[in-house]
Every structure is written in structure tokens, then in C-alpha cells.
Design an enzyme around this catalytic site. Structure first.
Site, PDB file in Angstrom:
ATOM      1  N   TYR A 144       0.834  -1.207   0.000  1.00  0.00           N
ATOM      2  CA  TYR A 144       0.000   0.000   0.000  1.00  0.00           C
ATOM      3  C   TYR A 144       0.870   1.258   0.000  1.00  0.00           C
ATOM      4  CZ  TYR A 144      -3.895   3.124   0.926  1.00  0.00           C
ATOM      5  OH  TYR A 144      -4.823   4.128   0.820  1.00  0.00           O
ATOM      6  N   SER A 169      -6.418   0.809  -4.575  1.00  0.00           N
ATOM      7  CA  SER A 169      -6.546   2.235  -4.303  1.00  0.00           C
ATOM      8  C   SER A 169      -5.170   2.899  -4.427  1.00  0.00           C
ATOM      9  CB  SER A 169      -7.180   2.447  -2.926  1.00  0.00           C
ATOM     10  OG  SER A 169      -7.654   3.752  -2.792  1.00  0.00           O
ATOM     11  N   ASP A 225     -17.613   3.167  -8.280  1.00  0.00           N
ATOM     12  CA  ASP A 225     -16.561   3.653  -7.384  1.00  0.00           C
ATOM     13  C   ASP A 225     -16.509   5.172  -7.468  1.00  0.00           C
ATOM     14  OD1 ASP A 225     -14.332   4.223  -5.887  1.00  0.00           O
ATOM     15  OD2 ASP A 225     -13.081   2.661  -6.775  1.00  0.00           O
ATOM     16  N   HIS A 250     -15.879   1.039  -4.303  1.00  0.00           N
ATOM     17  CA  HIS A 250     -14.458   0.962  -3.961  1.00  0.00           C
ATOM     18  C   HIS A 250     -14.110  -0.316  -3.206  1.00  0.00           C
ATOM     19  CE1 HIS A 250     -10.638   2.991  -3.979  1.00  0.00           C
ATOM     20  NE2 HIS A 250     -10.498   2.872  -2.673  1.00  0.00           N
TER      21      HIS A 250
END
Length: 718
Positions: A479, A559, A643, A678
Site C-alpha cells: 500500500y 486504491s 466507485d 471501492h
């Protein structure tokens, strides 16, 4: 039209796990994506954006493009010979009872429960020793289970409840008020709520946050002015009182308000980005009182976590990058009056409260350690945890005599424990009955060296006895952003990957919060490349140590993690066999023009800031880094058509650009989930289908014509 090439199913290996040496190639045509001469000038540099038309999520052309892409993608996925086996195994493993820690409201104890394969968790309640009964069943909200329960808040007495729902995975919410005793709806639905909690003031009403409905598409149009409202029961939404926001002086992208447990204070936070906030307090015992500033700059993340009368307890990273707790009187709450309560240490602090105590959780190399304190700041004890891993918070009301916490790591499913705050004794409250042998797997933490010599931790999970021969299918997940920490947690999905002999590796990249504010800042703006370098170095470590090789390595993230995958695969396409960017931020020049995206500028900066920032963003932006004639890894981009956080146009444009310029024979596909957002609230059935496709695509493109560990499939089928 451009073509991709896939293994023919006519070639079947006679040996399990054997890679096909001879490929019978068949061609599959990509859908045609038109190009439009769209150009933007940034500080004298013209940047072409031929697929900008795909940003219009309401157009028939975009809808048609989505259908054509999905036809190709699902046509490909349907030909993976073990796709259905993976789906069946995922369903089998997922099909066990799951519950959450209970919590007390009024005369009832509430908990969430899923019988196994229910698309949404059901809220149950129980009075004393009576049989539990269903309180709310989100599976009944819509026929396809894509309407989910997004929040639930009870009034102080527990007699009333307000719950929010999300439709199709959107961040926009509707709020419904009910009599908790009778379960009857007692108010008109409140609409256009977004990025909001629901916090009650007594039984009279509650606070919530929202934006004005944007012009144009509500799924992609910019939302810049967040506001806090108070809804008094018995009135219409039009009569709701604006508490904060709505003026240029109070213009914030993110606003939140909550009431302290004793109903005495309203705490209001206002932020212009995902880091840093102003903080205000209002004395609710004085009807004519105004909001009093506690902190009037954005240089810290600060919040009120508790109060005893007028004494406030705040957690802050102001002049304390790893966070600390301070106290101050509400009558004069400015920072110069703060007194340290639990001082900063070398480890990152997070705090929860319950049972009349504070619980200070510290991350030590991404692993939890918890200490209990009383309201005078005296350390009562270190909480003895069940092992090495991640602990869930000890949240509870002040008067609670029993608290609950969860504990898990990468190879151990989460258990729930009940904790006596007076004795410090923990007992198992609930353990999952899952068809997975945790003892057969192990996790190992390593520290590797990134490009600039920074030491980065990574936890690698695999089956005991793993052979370090460079041929293990490996999923590298990351991430690296927004001060978010990746701590050990169990995933039913990844358990299926591990069962197939897969290695699962999770590095704690810069940009995250594992080592405090400095670690976060080191992966932001003009230092964002550090995050990608850390991820690349993690892959190189796994290869050098013979866990895997480029032929057996997949990279994945969602993301901001989708940005990570997009940047890594365009910078080092030679390093991995498969790339799996999910709901990614992939157009770094225009991300801030959609929904609340401008709030991410603290981490990214924007192309409009200055010439240097524009050039830096363009230099790593995945969309703008795709080069003609490059052989990219097999790529499966995933997104949802609803999303409205990271709009699907990012993924649409990236897929079109890759399909146009990719020179290799490996497939570049986009899987677009319809009526999904999302990720939050996605029905279990859709999640299982998605991961059967992701894992199937990954194994297939690593060269497997049957699953590596067929034995586990035979076991569950038998």
C-alpha cells in the site's frame, strides 16, 4: 485491432504443476478504443489525453466500452480450466460462521453475524439469556444484495437507532431512523450523506456530515465543501441545523462531529486533506454556547478521545510524530495548556478506552503491544496477548465490566477474546470453525534494504517446509500511503492462495504509518518514489532469497496500492509475471479533479501546484508512463462502475493505454464489476467470483495448466 495471445486449452500437461513448453497460440482481439485529440497545457508542456472521454461515466459510449471490455475479459477468464475449482474452494473455505465482538446498547447486547456465505452480515440482538433475534438484515435491502449496511448508531438510552446504507458500493449514503425496541421506521430517509459518522445527542437527534449534491455525475463530480449538520427528530431534513462549514472561512473537504459519552461536549474536526485537522469544542450543556477552537492549524492529527467532567484527553502527533496523549481543561483548551498524560515513545501509539481505562497500543515493527492505564496516567499492566500479531481495540463504555478484543495474524484466523479490565485476565469468547490448518503455515518477518539503504520490514507467510527453489507462486501486496499501517491480519481469500503452495509477502513501505509521521512523510509528494523503490526492493529480495523468480511473482494492491502496482509495473515490467492493480489512482495529473480527490494532495501534491510538482507526478504517473513497444506483465485491472472514491476512469484510461502500446503476448485485461464501488459492502458472492478470477488469472499466466496443489481440491470435493 490489437491482439492478445493465450494458451490454448488443447494443450494439457500430463504432470501436475508442469508449465507448458509448447504454446498453441490463439489470438483474441481487444475492443477498439477511440482516441480523441484532448490536450492540456501544464506550465508550457502539452500533455495528450486521448481517452479522456472515458471519464464521462454517464455516457452511452462509456457504457458500451465497459460492456465490450467485460465481454473480452470474461471470455478469457471462462477459459481458465481451474477457475471453477478455485471458486468452489473459496466458497467452501468462506462457509463458516463469523461474528463480531458484542456491544451493549440500552437493554440489549448487539452483535454482527454471518452464517457463512450470506452476502452481508446480519445484526442480531439479545436481552439477557434470551435467544438472539435479528435486528437488521441487510440481505433484504435489495434483491442482488448490493445495498449494504454502512453504519449503525444508537441514541444514549439505546431506544432509538440511526443506520446508513450504501447502494451499489457508493460512498453516498442514506440514513434511516428507527425505534430500536419495535424496529419501526419513524422518520423520513435522510439523503446525500457522505464520509460521515452518526453521533447522537441524547435521544433528541444526531449529527452527520455531507456535501451539497454536485452538479453533473454524483459518482465523479468534485465535492469540495463538507458540512456538519444536526438533525432533530420530528423535523424534516430541510430544517436540519448547519453546525459547521458552508462558508469560505470554514471550507473543509472533510468535516466530522461527535458527542462525548457523557453528552456534555460536541467535538468538531475540519480537514482540507487526509492529514492534519483543526479542532473545536462546544459545551452542549449551554444552549447558547459557540464552537471554541482547540487547534486552529493543520499541522497535526489531533482528536479528543475522552473526558472526565471538563478535563479533556486528547491524542495528538503535534510535536510528537509517534503520538502521545495530553490533558487540558475545556475552559482553556489551547495547545500551550496541554499537559502530557502518556508521553511519546519510540513506537507508534493508537488508543482506545473502555471500562474506565485507557489502552495504549504500540506498533513495534508492525506488531501489537498493549498497555493499560488508569485515568491518572498510571500504568496498570501490560495486556498479555495470545501471540504475535494484530490486536483489535478494547473499545467500550466507561461502566463496562467486560471488554472485547480481536487478535489475528497472517496465518491464524481472528479470535475474539473477552477481557476483565480489573484483573487483566483474557478468555476466549469466540473461535472460528474454519476448514484451514493454521498450524501448517508460518510467518517470518525479515528486514531488507531499499534503494537508498533504508531498512524496510516485510512479513512472508507460507506453508512450513517451503523449498526455496525460486519456483513458488508469490503474491507481493503493498500500500504505502496516507499514514495507513499494514499489520498482520488473516484473510480467507489469501488462505486459498497459501493452500496452493503460494507465498504471501507484505512489506511495510514508506508512506505508511508503521514508524510514525516521519515514515509517512518519507513517502509523500516529491519523495513518493521511495514507496515504489521499497516495493521493487521487496520483489528483488524475494527473488534473491529464492522464494520466487520473475516468472512466478505477482504484485497486487488497491486504491493507493493500485497506484503502487501501476507505477512498479511500468518502471520495472521485467520484475514480475503478473500485475493486479485494483481500483487504482492511475492518472496522477487529474486525480484531484474528481469527487474528494483534491484531499489527497497532502500525500501526492497536484499537477497544478508548480512546474516541479507537475514534472514529478508525470514522471511516475502510471497512465503517462506506458511506453510504446514495451512488454508488460500479464495484467488484470479491477474496478467497480460505482466507485466514487477512486473513479473508474483511472482504470479505464490505463487499460486503454496499455492495450494500445503493449508489445507482448501476455493479456492486458480490465474486469469491471457492475453495481459495485471501492470495495466496502461488496456482497460475498461477488467477492468470491472476483478472487476466483484474480487467482485463476495469476496461476494461468504463471504457466500452470492445473492448480499447483490439486490434493486440497480433492479433499474438499470428497
Amino acid at each position: 485491432m490489437k491482439k492478445i495471445y493465450v494458451l490454448s486449452l488443447a494443450i494439457v500437461s500430463f504432470f501436475a504443476c508442469k508449465k507448458a513448453n509448447e504454446e498453441n497460440i490463439i489470438a483474441v482481439e481487444y475492443p477498439e478504443t477511440k482516441k480523441v485529440d484532448t490536450i492540456t497545457n501544464y506550465f508550457g508542456t502539452e500533455v495528450k489525453d486521448p481517452y479522456r472521454w472515458l471519464e464521462d461515466d454517464r455516457s452511452e459510449e462509456t457504457e458500451d466500452w465497459v460492456k465490450r471490455q467485460n465481454n473480452v475479459t470474461f471470455g478469457y477468464l471462462e477459459n481458465i480450466p481451474f477457475r471453477d475449482d478455485l471458486k468452489q474452494r473459496l466458497e467452501k473455505l468462506w462457509n463458516y460462521e463469523k461474528i463480531t465482538a458484542p456491544f451493549k446498547e440500552g437493554n440489549y447486547t448487539y452483535f454482527y453475524k454471518n452464517n457463512g456465505l450470506q452476502n452481508q452480515y446480519v445484526v442480531y440482538r439479545q436481552k439477557g439469556d434470551e435467544e438472539p433475534e435479528v435486528f437488521l438484515d441487510p440481505n433484504t435491502f435489495s434483491e442482488d444484495a448490493t445495498t449494504s449496511l454502512a453504519g449503525l448508531s444508537f441514541s444514549k438510552s439505546g431506544k432509538l437507532a440511526a443506520y446508513s446504507i450504501s447502494e451499489g458500493g457508493s460512498d453516498w449514503r442514506k440514513v434511516i431512523v428507527m425505534d430500536a425496541e419495535s424496529r419501526e421506521i419513524i422518520e423520513d430517509t435522510i439523503v446525500d450523506v457522505k464520509f460521515s459518522g452518526l453521533s447522537w445527542k441524547g435521544d433528541d437527534g444526531f449529527y452527520y456530515s455531507s456535501y451539497d449534491k454536485p452538479e453533473g455525475s454524483e459518482l465523479s463530480a468534485k465535492t469540495d465543501q463538507h458540512k456538519l449538520y444536526y438533525h432533530k427528530l420530528g423535523t424534516t431534513q430541510k430544517e436540519d441545523e448547519l453546525i459547521f462549514g458552508g462558508t469560505e472561512a470554514e471550507k473543509h473537504r472533510y468535516v466530522g462531529g461527535y458527542v462525548t459519552e457523557d453528552d456534555r461536549y460536541l467535538i468538531v474536526s475540519g480537514s482540507v486533506s487526509t492529514s492534519g485537522n483543526r479542532l473545536y469544542i462546544k459545551d452542549l450543556t449551554e444552549p447558547s454556547s459557540s464552537l471554541v477552537p482547540i487547534l486552529m492549524h493543520y499541522d497535526s492529527d489531533t482528536g479528543v478521545i475522552e473526558n472526565m467532567g471538563s478535563k479533556l484527553y486528547l491524542v495528538t502527533n503535534l510535536n510528537a510524530p509517534n503520538k502521545k496523549i495530553v490533558t487540558v481543561d475545556a475552559s482553556n483548551p489551547a495547545p500551550e495548556n496541554w499537559v502530557d498524560f502518556i508521553p511519546e515513545t519510540e513506537n507508534v501509539l493508537s488508543v482506545s478506552t473502555g471500562g474506565g481505562y485507557f489502552f495504549a497500543e504500540y506498533m513495534i515493527d508492525a506488531v501489537s503491544k498493549v498497555f493499560q492505564y488508569d485515568y491518572d496516567g498510571k500504568q496498570v499492566r501490560e495486556v498479555v496477548l495470545p501471540g504475535v500479531g494484530s490486536v483489535g481495540s478494547f473499545n467500550g463504555k466507561k461502566e463496562a465490566t467486560v471488554l472485547y478484543y480481536s487478535f489475528a495474524n497472517y496465518n491464524t484466523p481472528g479470535n475474539i477474546y473477552k477481557y476483565n479490565p480489573e484483573t487483566g485476565k483474557s478468555d476466549t469468547y469466540w473461535s472460528p470453525n474454519i476448514d484451514f490448518d493454521s498450524d501448517a503455515y508460518e510467518s517470518k518477518q525479515v528486514f531488507y534494504t531499499s534503494k537508498d539503504s533504508t531498512k524496510v520490514p516485510m512479513i512472508i507467510t507460507y506453508k512450513k517446509g517451503l523449498k526455496l527453489n525460486g519456483k513458488n507462486p508469490t503474491m507481493l501486496y503493498g500500500y504505502g500511503g496516507f499514514n495507513i499501517s499494514l499489520t498482520p491480519s488473516f484473510s480467507t481469500l489469501m488462505a486459498v492462495w497459501l493452500e496452493q503452495g503460494g507465498v504471501y509477502a507484505v512489506p511495510n513501505l514508506r508512506g505508511g504509518g508503521e514508524y510514525g509521521k516521519a515514515w509517512h512523510i518519507a513517502g509523500t509528494k516529491m519523495q513518493k518514489q521511495n514507496v515504489f523503490d521499497d516495493f521493487i526492493a521487496a520483489a528483488e529480495y524475494l527473488i534473491a532469497e529464492n522464494y520466487t523468480s520473475p516468472e512466478y511473482l505477482a504484485i497486487r494492491g488497491g486504491s493507493n496500492g493500485g497506484l503502487l502496482v501501476g507505477a512498479t509495473m511500468t518502471q520495472r515490467p521485467d520484475l514480475m509475471k503478473v500485475a493486479l492493480p485494483a481500483v487504482g489512482v492511475l492518472d496522477m495529473l487529474r486525480y484531484h479533479t474528481f469527487t474528494a480527490g483534491a484531499g489527497w494532495a497532502y500525500d501526492y501534491g497536484t499537477a497544478e501546484d508548480n512546474k516541479e510538482m507537475f514534472a514529478y507526478l508525470k514522471g511516475y504517473s502510471p497512465l503517462h508512463s506506458v511506453t510504446e513497444g514495451t512488454m508488460y506483465p500479464a495484467t488484470l485491472i479491477t474496478t467497480g462502475d460505482h466507485d466514487d472514491r477512486v473513479v473508474p476512469a483511472h482504470s479505464f484510461k490505463f487499460a486503454a493505454e496499455l492495450q494500445d502500446k503493449h508489445a507482448g503476448k501476455t493479456p492486458v485485461l480490465i474486469r469491471i464489476e457492475t453495481n459495485a464501488g471501492h470495495g466496502a459492502g461488496t456482497p460475498v458472492s461477488k467477492t468470491i467470483e472476483q478472487y476466483a478470477d484474480i487467482f485463476g488469472f495469476t496461476f494461468f499466466n504463471m504457466g500452470y495448466d492445473e492448480l499447483p496443489n490439486k490434493a486440497v481440491l480433492k479433499e474438499f470435493k470428497d
